[in-house]
Design an enzyme around this catalytic site. Sequence first.
Site, PDB file in Angstrom:
ATOM      1  NE  ARG A   1      -4.906   6.819  -0.390  1.00  9.18           N
ATOM      2  CZ  ARG A   1      -6.006   7.302  -0.930  1.00  9.18           C
ATOM      3  NH1 ARG A   1      -6.066   8.581  -1.287  1.00  9.18           N
ATOM      4  NH2 ARG A   1      -7.063   6.521  -1.123  1.00  9.18           N
TER       5      ARG A   1
ATOM      6  CD  GLU B   1      -9.118   1.704  -1.453  1.00  8.11           C
ATOM      7  OE1 GLU B   1      -9.229   0.778  -2.274  1.00  8.11           O
ATOM      8  OE2 GLU B   1      -8.692   1.551  -0.296  1.00  8.11           O
TER       9      GLU B   1
ATOM     10  CG  ASN C   1      -4.301   5.907   5.779  1.00  6.01           C
ATOM     11  OD1 ASN C   1      -3.337   5.779   5.034  1.00  6.01           O
ATOM     12  ND2 ASN C   1      -5.511   5.467   5.438  1.00  6.01           N
TER      13      ASN C   1
ATOM     14  NE  ARG D   1      -3.461   0.027   2.803  1.00  2.00           N
ATOM     15  CZ  ARG D   1      -4.113   0.259   3.935  1.00  2.00           C
ATOM     16  NH1 ARG D   1      -4.066  -0.639   4.906  1.00  2.00           N
ATOM     17  NH2 ARG D   1      -4.793   1.370   4.097  1.00  2.00           N
ATOM     18  CG  HIS D   2      -1.296   4.681   0.164  1.00  2.00           C
ATOM     19  ND1 HIS D   2      -1.465   5.153   1.444  1.00  2.00           N
ATOM     20  CD2 HIS D   2      -2.495   4.126  -0.174  1.00  2.00           C
ATOM     21  CE1 HIS D   2      -2.690   4.934   1.862  1.00  2.00           C
ATOM     22  NE2 HIS D   2      -3.348   4.298   0.889  1.00  2.00           N
TER      23      HIS D   2
END
Length: 348
Positions: free
Chosen positions: A120, A140, A77, A70-71
Site C-alpha cells: 500500500r 507497520e 482499511n 500514511r499510505h
Amino acid sequence: MEDFLKRIECYKVTYQQLDPDDYDKDLSFIKVINVGQRFLVNTVQDYIQSKIVYYLMNIHVQPRTIYLCRHGESEHNLHGRIGGDAGLSSRGKQFAQVLKEFLEEQQIVDLKVWTSQLKRTIQTAEALRVPYEQWKILNEIDAGVCEEMTYEEIQDKYPDDFALRDQDKYHYRYPGGESYQDLVQRLEPVIMELERQENVLVISHQAVMRCLLAYFLDKSADELPYLKCPLHSVIKLTPVAYGCKVETIHLNVEAVNTHRDKPPDNMMKNHFPVMMRRNSFTPLASPDSVKRPRLYSVGSKPLSPLASLHLSETADRAPLQQPQVHNNMNISRSRKREDALETVPPHD
C-alpha cells in the site's frame, strides 16, 4: 550575527576551554566545531556515550522540512482489518494522485521519498512518478496472531489480549508480534537518518507515523499510541530552535477513520481486572496465574495445584539426569529487522 559574536566574546570571560591533551584528558566529552564541520571525541567509554556521539554527529541546523503521511486507504482499511499487505482502494488511489499534485505545487527542492516494503505504501509512491526508497524497518507494527483481523474479532477470540492492550498500549506486545516499545527501537535508524537529511517525504503507516511524530514533538510513551494520524492527510514538520513547527494538511479525499480513542479510566476499572507486568519476556500477565513446574512452557496447559505439588515431590526423589540436547529444536524467534534500504527508480 553581530549580536551572536558579541555573546561569544562575553562567554570567553567566564568559560574556559577544555584541554584534551593534559588537564581534561580523562574526561568524557565531544567537542562540536563550527556546527558539525569537525568533531573532537575524547574518552568515550560505554554504549550510552557512543550513542550520544552518534546522534550529535548526525544532526544539523540547515533549514529543512519533513513530510509525514500514511499510505492511501487500503482494502483492509475499508473492512476494519489491521496489518496484512492489502492494496489500495479506489479512494486510496485517488489520494495518491492528489498527493502528487500537492507535491508539485510545493516545489520542494531535492525531495527524497521513503516508503515501507508493504504494497500500500509502494502503490502510493508509484503514483508520484519520482524515485523513492523502500525501508523494511518502516513496515507497520507486527500484530502477530492478530494480523488481518478486525478489533471485534480480536475481542471475541483473544479477550484477555484485547483488555491488556487497552490497559497499556505502549508496552503491550501482540502474541508473536511487536509492541509500540519494540517499534520505537526498530525505527531508531530511520530517525537518525531523518536528522541527517534535508527535505524528506515518509509514506508509512499509522503506528510508524505515531512513533516518528512522538520523537519530533517530544510526546510521552502514554501519548504516543493515541496520536491522531488520519488517512489522506500530510503532516508538515519544520524543525526550529528548541522544537518543531507542525502543520496538518488535509487533501480532501474521503477515507475511513482508523483511530481508536483511549478508553476512559473508569470504564477500564469497571470492565477489566487489573493486570500487572511480570517480566520483560511476558510484558503483561494476570495476577492470578497458576504457577507451573519449570519444565512446562508458558503456553502449556496449567496443572492443578495438587498435581504440581505431586510432580515437585517426585522430582525431588528422582535421580539427577543430564538434560537432553535436541539439534532440531523449533525455536520461535522474532522477525529479523533489516536496516538496508532499496532505491526504486521512477516509472514512465
